[in-house]
Design an enzyme around this catalytic site. Structure first.
Site, short mmCIF file in Angstrom:
data_model
loop_
_atom_site.label_atom_id
_atom_site.label_comp_id
_atom_site.label_asym_id
_atom_site.label_seq_id
_atom_site.Cartn_x
_atom_site.Cartn_y
_atom_site.Cartn_z
N CYS A 136 0.84 -1.20 0.00
CA CYS A 136 0.00 0.00 0.00
C CYS A 136 0.87 1.24 0.00
CB CYS A 136 -0.90 -0.01 1.24
SG CYS A 136 -1.95 1.43 1.38
N HIS A 143 -9.42 -3.58 -1.68
CA HIS A 143 -8.37 -2.88 -0.93
C HIS A 143 -8.67 -1.38 -0.86
CE1 HIS A 143 -4.00 -2.19 0.17
NE2 HIS A 143 -4.37 -0.97 -0.21
N GLU A 144 -8.99 -0.79 -2.00
CA GLU A 144 -9.25 0.66 -2.02
C GLU A 144 -10.55 1.01 -1.30
OE1 GLU A 144 -6.85 2.48 -2.76
OE2 GLU A 144 -5.69 0.92 -3.75
N HIS A 195 -10.07 1.52 2.32
CA HIS A 195 -9.53 2.84 2.68
C HIS A 195 -10.64 3.85 2.96
CE1 HIS A 195 -5.21 2.56 2.45
NE2 HIS A 195 -5.26 1.95 1.29
#
Length: 196
Positions: A102, A144-145, A148
């Protein structure tokens, strides 16, 4: 070259842990936010980026490269240029495992299990609603994003956390490539507690 800076866990982890806000399409400043996000992604070796990672706490994801071909991250002319605004994950299926890194987490990598398939509702930069299915590695990138946007890091859900240099990360991925464990069953990972 861009002067847009990424925020890292060394700079301000608390900032990165906040929940990003919905984009209001009546406030056209989001178009400038998307432009900044694109500029950062073009000039940096990333698969994708959530806006929060460059100091914009809005629900915007920019996809640059959703293949496991890392060399494409270094090509300035390779850019999927897909923007997901206010994404909502509708369903998850299958099961994969991959060593994730990341841009905000420095050399901390994690072996993470994710869904093989995601159905995602999102808006385009023109405000059009779309529903799209991401399969395989693109589903990993979007997962994954999307995390965030809720202040969640890959390290938070990793089976194992490793501190690796870029060279060591490449070697690890050669020995342990993207792994598909299942394609069809409903995904019951960390997200079963709350569908985010």
């Amino acid at each position: 070259m861009t002067n847009i800076k990424r925020i890292t866990i060394a700079d301000n982890e608390e900032y990165l842990r906040q929940i990003s806000e919905e984009v209001d399409f009546n406030d056209k400043s989001y178009l400038e936010d998307v432009k900044k996000l694109e500029e950062f992604c073009i000039h940096n070796e990333v698969f994708a980026m959530a806006a929060i990672q460059i100091g914009i706490p809005k629900r915007i994801i920019y996809l640059k490269n959703t293949t496991t071909d890392l060399s494409k991250n270094m090509e300035s002319n390779y850019n999927e240029s897909k923007v997901l605004i206010n994404p909502t994950i509708l369903s998850r299926k299958g099961h994969t495992r991959y060593l994730e890194g990341c841009a905000s987490c420095l050399d901390y990598c994690g072996v993470v299990e994710r869904p093989y398939q995601l159905e995602v509702e999102y808006y385009t930069i023109t405000g059009d609603k779309r529903v799209e299915t991401f399969i395989g590695f693109p589903a990993t990138v979007v997962s994954h994003e999307n995390d965030h946007l809720y202040g969640v890091f890959h390290m938070d859900i990793a089976l194992e956390v490793l501190r690796l240099t870029p060279k060591e990360r490449t070697a690890y991925r050669e020995m342990h490539p993207y792994e598909i464990l299942d394609k069809d069953k409903e995904y019951f990972g960390r997200e079963k507690q709350k569908l985010i």
